[in-house]
Each structure stands twice: as structure tokens, then as C-alpha cells.
Enzyme design. Structure first.
Site, short mmCIF file in Angstrom:
data_model
loop_
_atom_site.label_atom_id
_atom_site.label_comp_id
_atom_site.label_asym_id
_atom_site.label_seq_id
_atom_site.Cartn_x
_atom_site.Cartn_y
_atom_site.Cartn_z
N GLN A 70 0.82 -1.21 0.00
CA GLN A 70 0.00 0.00 0.00
C GLN A 70 0.86 1.27 0.00
O GLN A 70 2.04 1.24 0.33
CB GLN A 70 -0.93 0.00 1.21
CG GLN A 70 -2.00 -1.06 1.15
CD GLN A 70 -3.04 -0.88 2.25
OE1 GLN A 70 -2.97 -1.50 3.29
NE2 GLN A 70 -4.01 -0.03 1.99
N HIS A 71 0.21 2.36 -0.36
CA HIS A 71 0.71 3.74 -0.19
C HIS A 71 1.78 4.17 -1.19
O HIS A 71 2.03 5.36 -1.33
CB HIS A 71 1.26 3.97 1.21
CG HIS A 71 0.40 3.48 2.33
ND1 HIS A 71 -0.93 3.81 2.44
CD2 HIS A 71 0.69 2.69 3.39
CE1 HIS A 71 -1.42 3.24 3.54
NE2 HIS A 71 -0.47 2.55 4.12
N ASP A 233 -2.41 -4.91 0.19
CA ASP A 233 -1.94 -6.16 0.78
C ASP A 233 -2.70 -6.55 2.05
O ASP A 233 -3.01 -7.73 2.26
CB ASP A 233 -0.43 -6.13 1.03
CG ASP A 233 0.04 -4.92 1.83
OD1 ASP A 233 -0.79 -4.11 2.26
OD2 ASP A 233 1.27 -4.80 2.01
#
Length: 468
Positions: A70-71, A233
Site C-alpha cells: 500500500q501507499h 496487501d
């Protein structure tokens, strides 16, 4: 029918091919990623190609989906080319930018708007860092996406920025998606990039697809099957574990994570819980700690032991560690938000200071820390009555029992597996129209019931309150 689940994590790409009738892995492949906190996305694509080859190809796969870290911030220009290396979730240089965003808008604003107060990991913080440190790149941005979005786009092979697509779970980790209705907040995007909202609306953001929607077809290189939207995830792992309402996942790795499904968004302005969405159309409030199983590593070093001996010493130690309690915030902490905190041991007495009690102290302090993280998620109105435990530290039966005793909920240990990739495969099966049955659920290899709780938790909670 076969489906494929892809996990593009920080360290590697894993590809699992599963049989939809049995839910079993029939073949798999893996390829490593380069290290660092900034990575050329092309490295992920190269690893994906290698992992697919290692898995024997995807020509017989009806559908696939990508679960990803992520991110991570992927910036594309008008020609679809990557502008700069992607900053990953573990790139901390955006911490001052995150602090500035919080100061400018206030913690309550962020919690109410997007469900998460900015920290360095969130994409919105990285965008502010770009605005302040690489302003020449802001004007080049034609599209912004996340690692799993970019890989899904590359798998489909269209090359059109308008074909970028994501899902609710990964989008909710950006910091500029409304936590109620999964719509983009262009006002926040504009504020982060220091541009007008009109300019922000010219930037292409991935379309947010439904959980089991078919978003396109894979190119011939990737088998030509249907492509599902994929997921972040954490949401992929929850889907792979098939978490039920009232059941949390507790991950004990380098960090510690408690996540649970919710039928409503959670907005936490103070406790460190991020109000992410999940991959099923609901929400996945999640709390992440900086101090996880490394606590055991530290005490192995201090006591001159290995994990096996640490287990034996902790088993022989006194429940409650002779009154000693440790606050394990050795590298600061994220949940609760105490970035400058350090570890401390309370109630040191000569008669308590045995090797056995110190070994047990490592286990009880980690368990207390995870109980505090569990309570932070519960504070959002989430009922949690049981948990599945995953991660390397879960191999210790001594730790599992101490964790159950202190958390006071029954714990299940699923068989080791690549649950992010399995969750992505489960989503692919749903997109292919397969009714996924109980055979897809993880095999539970151990169940642990809570015994009498040691006094550690109450002392830990009071000490933590003093720190806050």
C-alpha cells in the site's frame, strides 16, 4: 478452472495458481525486488514477468488479480512514463510533510474526511513532499497511482492513462479518498500538491472498481484471462484468511498489526487506527505498531540465547514476571502515536530479576502491546471476540498461549501460506463467476484458548496511560 493471485510486496513478487474447485495451490513462482525505500516500478514489472515464468505461465488461467504493497506513489507523465522512482510505504522522509498536513487541517478533519490521520507512509504525505522538494515534477504529473494499480494496468497492456483502475481498499490508503463513499477528494489532492482544485481535477486517478468487477483482459503475455481490480496487501490478507465479522487478524512480524472487518467506517483522530476499506465492499480498520517480534530479537541478544531457548526460559518464568512490566516502545511507536518514546521496565525487584522472568517479560510485553492495539481497534465500535494469528513470531506456542491469556480471546493459527496472493486469487475467482466455498478457507493447525490473565495487562495499561 484455474485463477492466479499475485502479491507484489516490498521484498518480492509471488504468483500463485489455484484450482477453483479445491482452493489449492497447483503451482507458484517468485522473484525478488531490489531493496531501498525508492524503487523504479519497472523493477516490479520485471519481477512479475520472472515470477510468472517461474510459475509456469498463466495461459490456462481464467482470471487474475494483484495484491500490492500500500501507499507507494507512482507518478506518470502524459505519455504514461514514470516520472521518478516510486516512494514506498517505508520511506520516512515525508514525515515533516505529514506533520504539516495535520497542523494545517487538524487531526479531526483528516479522520472525518478520509479515515486516517496523515503519517509518512500515506501517499498524500509523499505528494506534499514532492510539492515542497521537487516542484518541477508537479507540473509533469498526468496520473497518480499505486503499485498494484500500475501493475494491473501493465498486465492489461493498454497504455492509456484512462484505463488505470484500482479498488476501494488500496485507494483508501492514499489519504485523499472519502472514507464513506470511496470517492476522490480533489480538494485534498490540490492542498497536498499546492495547486488549485481545477488543476487537481486534470490529473487522472485510477477508477475505483467494485470488489468483484472484471476491469479488463490480460495481455497475451499474461494469459489473456479476465482481470479483477486487485487490492491492497492488508485487504488481500484479510480476504485470503476469509476473516469473519468479530474475528481479527493479528500479524506478528517486524511490526505488529491488528485488523478486523467492519460494516461501517472508523474515524480515529487520536488512537492511530487507520480507517481503511476492505476488498469485499466493507471496511478494514487497522492498527499497526512499530515494535513487533523484534522485541524477542532484542532479548535473545541480551540473554545470549536463541529462539528455542528463549521459549523454554519464558515457559519456566513466573506469570506476571515477578511484578515486572515492560513498555516495548524501543523505536518510538505508531499505535499509540509516540514517535519519540523509548522502552522502559517497571517494578524491578532483585527477587524478580531472573533469566526466566526476563525471557517471559519479552513475551508478556509484546502480548500487552498487541492487547493495547486490539483495544484501539475496538474503540472504533468493532466487536472482536477471536483472532487468527499469522507471522513469524506465531511459531512459538509459548507466545501464543501468553497472547491468548493477555488478550483474553481464543486464537487460531492457520497453516503457513501466502495469504495476500491467496486473497487476490479469491477475488479473481469471484470475478470469474466462481462461487468460492469452504475449501478456500485456511486450514487451522492450532487453536489456543485463554487461561487466567496475568496482572501484566492492567499495570501495562496504567503505565501507557501515564505516557499518553
Amino acid at each position: 478452472m484455474y485463477v492466479a493471485g499475485i502479491d507484489s510486496s516490498t521484498q518480492s513478487t509471488k504468483v500463485l495458481v489455484l484450482d477453483t474447485d479445491s482452493g489449492q495451490v497447483v503451482r507458484q513462482g517468485r522473484a525478488s525486488h531490489p531493496g531501498g525505500t525508492e524503487v523504479d516500478p519497472g523493477e516490479w514489472f520485471t519481477a512479475l514477468q520472472a515470477a510468472v515464468t517461474d510459475a509456469g505461465g498463466l495461459e490456462d488461467v481464467a482470471a487474475l488479480a494483484v495484491g500490492g504493497q500500500q501507499h507507494g506513489m507512482v507518478l506518470l507523465d502524459a505519455d504514461g512514463q514514470v516520472i521518478r522512482p516510486a516512494q514506498l510505504w517505508n520511506d520516512t522522509k515525508a514525515a515533516p510533510a505529514a506533520a504539516a498536513l495535520v497542523e494545517e487541517k487538524g487531526r479531526e478533519f483528516w479522520a472525518e474526511a478520509v479515515g486516517s490521520v496523515p503519517v509518512a507512509s500515506l501517499t498524500v504525505s509523499k505528494l506534499r513532499w514532492i510539492a515542497d522538494n521537487e516542484p518541477q515534477n508537479v507540473g509533469r504529473i498526468a496520473a497518480i497511482c499505486l503499485p498494484h494499480d500500475w501493475l494491473t494496468w501493465k498486465i492489461m497492456g493498454s497504455g492509456r492513462l484512462e484505463d488505470l483502475v484500482t479498488d476501494r481498499s488500496d485507494a483508501s490508503g492514499t489519504g485523499y479518498v472519502d472514507c464513506d463513499d470511496a470517492s476522490y477528494r480533489y480538494d485534498i489532492l490540490a492542498h497536498a500538491l499546492r495547486i488549485s482544485e481545477a488543476e487537481a481535477r486534470q490529473i487522472i486517478l485510477p477508477r475505483i472498481a467494485g470488489p468483484a468487477e472484471v476491469v479488463g483482459e490480460a495481455s497475451a503475455e499474461f494469459g489473456g484471462g479476465k482481470v479483477a481490480p486487485g487490492c491492497g496487501d492488508n485487504a488481500g490478507a484479510a480476504l485470503g484468511l476469509n476473516l469473519a465479522h468479530g474475528e481479527a487478524s493479528v500479524s506478528l512480524g517486524t511490526s505488529g498489526v491488528v485488523a478486523a472487518r467492519s460494516d461501517h467506517p472508523v474515524r480515529d483522530a487520536v488512537g492511530g487506527v487507520t480507517g481503511f476499506m476492505d476488498a469485499s465492499g466493507q471496511w478494514l480498520p487497522l492498527a499497526c505498531t512499530l515494535n513487533g517480534s523484534l522485541v524477542q530479537d532484542y532479548f535473545c541478544r541480551i540473554l545470549g540465547t536463541d529462539y528455542k531457548e528463549l521459549d523454554a526460559l519464558a515457559q519456566a518464568g513466573e506469570p506476571g514476571c515477578g511484578g515486572m512490566v515492560m513498555i516495548p516502545y524501543f523505536v518510538g511507536e505508531r499505535t499509540p502515536n509516540l514517535p519519540d518514546a523509548t522502552g522502559r521496565i517497571l517494578n524491578l525487584r532483585p527477587e524478580a530479576m531472573t533469566r526466566e522472568n526476563f525471557a517471559r517479560l519479552a513475551f508478556e510485553s509484546l502480548a500487552c502491546h498487541m492487547r493495547a492495539t486490539l483495544e484501539a481497534v475496538r474503540a472504533g465500535g468493532i466487536e472482536i471476540s477471536s483472532a487468527m494469528v499469522v507471522g513469524g513470531a506465531a511459531k512459538s506456542s509459548v507466545l501464543l498461549q501468553i497472547l491468548a491469556d493477555i488478550m483474553q480471546i481464543p486464537l487460531s493459527l492457520p497453516a503457513p501460506g501466502e495469504y495476500v496472493a491467496k486473497g487476490a486469487a479469491r477475488q479473481a475467482a469471484l470475478a470469474a463467476g466462481v462461487e468460492v466455498g469452504p475449501k478456500w478457507d485456511p486450514q487451522v493447525i492450532k487453536r489456543v484458548s485463554p487461561g487466567q490473565a496475568p496482572p501484566s495487562w492492567e499495570i501495562f495499561r496504567n503505565a501507557m496511560g501515564d505516557l499518553l
